[in-house]
Write a protein that holds these residues in place. Structure first.
Motif, short mmCIF file in Angstrom:
data_model
loop_
_atom_site.label_atom_id
_atom_site.label_comp_id
_atom_site.label_asym_id
_atom_site.label_seq_id
_atom_site.Cartn_x
_atom_site.Cartn_y
_atom_site.Cartn_z
N GLU A 109 0.83 -1.21 0.00
CA GLU A 109 0.00 0.00 0.00
C GLU A 109 0.87 1.26 0.00
O GLU A 109 0.58 2.23 -0.69
CB GLU A 109 -0.92 0.02 1.23
CG GLU A 109 -2.08 -0.93 1.14
CD GLU A 109 -2.84 -0.79 -0.17
OE1 GLU A 109 -3.36 0.30 -0.45
OE2 GLU A 109 -2.87 -1.78 -0.93
N ARG A 132 2.11 1.67 -3.49
CA ARG A 132 1.05 2.09 -4.40
C ARG A 132 0.72 3.57 -4.23
O ARG A 132 0.51 4.30 -5.19
CB ARG A 132 -0.21 1.24 -4.12
CG ARG A 132 -1.36 1.46 -5.08
CD ARG A 132 -2.52 0.50 -4.78
NE ARG A 132 -3.22 0.80 -3.55
CZ ARG A 132 -4.28 1.63 -3.46
NH1 ARG A 132 -4.76 2.21 -4.54
NH2 ARG A 132 -4.86 1.85 -2.30
N LEU A 133 0.71 4.02 -2.98
CA LEU A 133 0.35 5.41 -2.68
C LEU A 133 1.60 6.26 -2.47
O LEU A 133 1.61 7.18 -1.66
CB LEU A 133 -0.54 5.45 -1.44
CG LEU A 133 -1.86 4.68 -1.52
CD1 LEU A 133 -2.47 4.48 -0.15
CD2 LEU A 133 -2.86 5.41 -2.42
N LEU A 147 -3.13 9.02 3.10
CA LEU A 147 -2.45 7.73 3.01
C LEU A 147 -3.14 6.70 3.91
O LEU A 147 -3.46 5.58 3.48
CB LEU A 147 -0.99 7.92 3.43
CG LEU A 147 -0.09 6.68 3.47
CD1 LEU A 147 0.05 6.09 2.07
CD2 LEU A 147 1.29 7.05 4.01
N LEU A 174 -6.90 5.95 2.49
CA LEU A 174 -6.95 5.17 1.25
C LEU A 174 -6.38 3.77 1.46
O LEU A 174 -6.88 2.80 0.89
CB LEU A 174 -6.19 5.91 0.14
CG LEU A 174 -6.85 7.22 -0.31
CD1 LEU A 174 -5.93 7.98 -1.26
CD2 LEU A 174 -8.19 6.95 -0.98
#
Lengths: 363, 363
Positions: A26, A29-30, A103, A106
Motif C-alpha cells: 500500500e 502504491r500510494l 495515506l 486510502l
C-alpha cells in the motif's frame, strides 16, 4: 535470523511478515502520498527541535558577547527568524498530516476490500473451521492497524531519526565528541533494551489471550442469554466472568509492570546519563571559546535526541500489534475459542458433574 | 448550558455524564492510588520541563557573567544538579506510572464486573430489543475506556496544568508580564478552539456510525456465509462492502481534515505567536539586567507551556470517546443495525426488484 526463529520467538512472525508485505504494498502504491507524509513531519521536527533552539543559542551568545545591553532593533532579526522557523515547521506538519491522513484512509479502504475479497474466495469448510466473530475482528483490525503502523513509521521512526541526523551534523561543528557520545549512548541503550522488549512480548501475548477470553465469554453469554435464563445460570456466568476478568487484570499488570519497572528503569538512567554527559562536554568546550552557545545547543539537542530512547519501547510495542491478514494461517486456539458449545455442554452436564469441572472443560 | 444543549449538542451527553459518574466513583474508591497516579507524573514534568532548564539558565548566566572561562570544578555543581533533578523526575514518573497502572487495572476490572452484572439483571425483552454484538462492544469499551480517561487526566490535564502553575511562579520572579502574556494567550486559544472542537464532534459521530456500518456488514456476511453462498450473493455482498467502506473513508477524512486544516490552523499560529512574544519580552528584560538567563528561561518555559494548546484538541477528542455504560439508554440506531434480516429480505426479493433498491431498504 534462523537461530532466533527456532529459539521461541512468538509464532506470529509469519503472519506479521505477511501483513507487513501487504502494508508495504500500500505504501508503494500510494507513494505520492507516502513520501511527503513521512518527510514533512520530520522536517517540521527539525525546525521545532533543532533550528529554533539554534536561533536562541545565537541570540544568547550575542547578548553574552556584547558589552552593552542588546537593543530591540538588534534582537528583532533573531525574534523574527525564530517565529519564521516555527511557522514554517508548523506548515510542514500540517502538510505532512494532510498527506498522512489521505495515506491512512486510502490504505485502510483498500485493505478492507482485500481482506473481504480473500474471505469471499474461501470454501465453505474454512467458515466451518473458523468462528465468524474472530474472522470479523481479524478483517477489521488487519485494515485499521495500517493506520497505527503508518503513523508509527511517520512519527517515531522517520520523524525522529531524520532530525537526529540533522542534529548530529550541527553538533559536529561545535564538537565532534558531542555527536559520538550521543550516538553511542543511543545505540547502547537500544542494544540493552532490545532483549527486554522481546521478553515482554511473551507477557503481552499472554495478556492479549486473557483479554480475548474475557470478550469471548461476554459475547457468548449475551448472545445466548435465553439459554442462560433457561438454566438459571446467571450467577455461574457472572462468577466465570469475574474469574476471567481477574486473570486478565493480573496478566495486564504483569506486562505493564515489565515495561515500567524493568525496561524503563534501564532507559531512564541511560537518558539522564546521556543528558548529563552532553552538558559536561559542552561546558568543557565553553572554556575553549564557543561559550554559552555550545551549552544551550548541547542541552536542547541532547534533550530532543534522547527522547528516541523512550521510543524504542514504543516502536517495539506497536510493531508487534500488527494484525495478521484474515484468511491466512488461521487456526483454532484455546484462547479465542468461544464458550457457546461449552455452555450447552454445561447445561447438559450440570446435573451429574460439579460446575467448576465443566468450566475447566469449557476453557 | 441550557441553550447549548438545545442547539444540537450530540445526544450522548446523558450517557457520557453517567459513564463519568461511574469512572469518578472508581477514582474515589481507589483514591490511595489516584492521588500519586495524578501528582507524580506532574512532579516529574515539573522537574524535566521547568527545573532542569532553570539549572541550565543559571549555568549559562554564570558562564556569560564570568570574565574568565568557567573551570570544570565550578561547573560541576550545575551538571550534578541537572543530573539529580532529571533522575528524581524519572523516579517520580516511574512511581506515578506504577500507581497509574494499578489504578487502571483495578478500575477496569471493577467496571467489567459492574457492566455484566447490570446486564444479567435485565429482563428478557431487553435482550430481544438489543443486538448481542453491540451490547458486547459496549460492555468491553465501557470498561477499557476507563484507562483512556484516567491516562488523559493524569498526562494531559493534571500533568500539564500543575507544571504550568509552577512555571508561572518561576516566570513571575523574572517578569510578571511573561506570566500574563502566557496565560492570556493560552486562554484565548482555548476560547477560540472550543466551538471548533464541538463542531468537529458531529463529524466524528458520523464517522463512527459509518465505521459501525462497515463492521456490522462484515460480521453479518461472515456469520451468514452459508446463506450468502446459497444465494450466490458473494459479488453483491462485496459490492455493498465496498460502498460502505468508501463512505466510511470519506467521513473519516472529513473529520481528520477538520482537526488538521481547521482546528490546528488556529492553534499552530497562536502557539508560534506566543513563543515569539515570550522571546521578545525576554529580550527586553535582558536589557534590564537578568540577561541571558531570562532568555533561556523564557524560551524553554514558553515552549513547554504552549504544548498545552495542542492538548485542547486532544482532550476534547478523548473525553468524547468515553463509552456509555451498557444497559442504559440503549436504543436501536440505523447505524448499528446488522443487515442479517435485510439480507434474507434481499434473497427473497431479488427476483422481482433491482438489487440496489433492496439494499436501500436494507440500510
Amino acid at each position: 535470523m534462523e537461530s532466533s526463529a527456532s529459539r521461541g520467538i512468538p509464532p506470529r512472525k509469519g503472519p506479521v511478515a505477511l501483513a507487513l508485505r501487504y502494508y508495504g504494498r500500500e505504501l508503494a502504491r500510494l507513494r505520492r502520498l507516502t513520501a511527503p507524509a513521512m518527510l514533512l513531519p520530520a522536517l517540521g521536527n527539525i525546525g521545532i527541535n533543532y533550528i529554533a533552539p539554534l536561533v536562541i543559542a545565537k541570540l544568547v551568545a550575542r547578548i553574552a558577547g556584547g558589552s552593552a545591553a542588546l537593543t530591540l532593533g538588534a534582537a528583532l532579526p533573531y525574534v523574527l527568524g525564530f517565529a519564521g522557523v516555527l511557522l514554517l515547521s508548523e506548515a510542514a506538519w500540517r502538510g505532512g498530516l494532510h498527506c498522512l491522513n489521505r495515506l491512512d484512509a486510502l490504505g485502510i479502504e483498500r485493505l478492507y476490500v482485500i481482506g473481504m475479497d480473500e474471505l469471499f474466495a474461501k470454501d465453505a469448510a474454512f467458515f466451518h473451521d473458523n468462528f465468524a466473530g474472530s474472522l470479523t475482528k481479524r478483517v477489521l483490525s488487519f485494515a485499521s492497524r495500517f493506520e497505527e503502523f503508518v503513523d508509527a513509521l511517520a512519527f517515531s521512526v522517520v520523524g525522529r531519526f531524520v532530525p537526529l541526523l540533522f542534529g548530529s551534523v550541527v553538533l559536529w561543528f561545535y564538537e565532534p565528541l558531542l555527536v559520538v557520545a550521543l550516538l553511542v549512548m543511543i545505540a547502547v541503550t537500544g542494544v540493552c533494551v532490545l532483549p527486554l522488549i522481546r521478553r515482554r512480548q511473551a507477557l503481552v501475548g499472554r495478556r492479549e489471550e486473557a483479554i480475548a477470553r474475557v470478550s469471548g465469554h461476554v459475547s457468548d453469554s449475551l448472545m445466548n442469554m435465553d439459554t442462560v435464563r433457561a438454566f438459571a445460570a446467571e450467577e455461574r456466568e457472572a462468577v466465570e466472568h469475574r474469574s476471567r476478568v481477574a486473570r486478565s487484570r493480573e496478566l495486564t499488570l504483569r506486562s505493564w509492570d515489565y515495561g515500567n519497572l524493568r525496561i524503563d528503569t534501564v532507559v531512564a538512567p541511560m537518558s539522564v546519563l546521556t543528558n548529563a554527559l552532553g552538558l559536561l562536554l559542552a561546558v568543557t568546550i565553553a572554556g575553549t571559546g564557543h561559550g554559552v552557545e555550545a551549552v544551550v545547543v548541547a542541552f536542547t539537542y541532547y534533550s530532543s535526541a534522547t527522547r528516541i530512547m523512550f521510543e524504542f519501547n514504543w516502536i517495539g510495542r506497536r510493531s508487534k500489534r500488527i494484525a495478521r491478514p484474515p484468511g491466512r494461517r488461521v487456526k483454532r486456539r484455546g484462547a479465542a475459542r468461544p464458550t457457546v458449545d461449552s455452555f450447552f455442554r454445561m447445561g447438559r452436564l450440570s446435573c451429574s458433574q460439579p460446575p467448576h469441572k465443566v468450566w475447566v472443560m469449557g476453557c
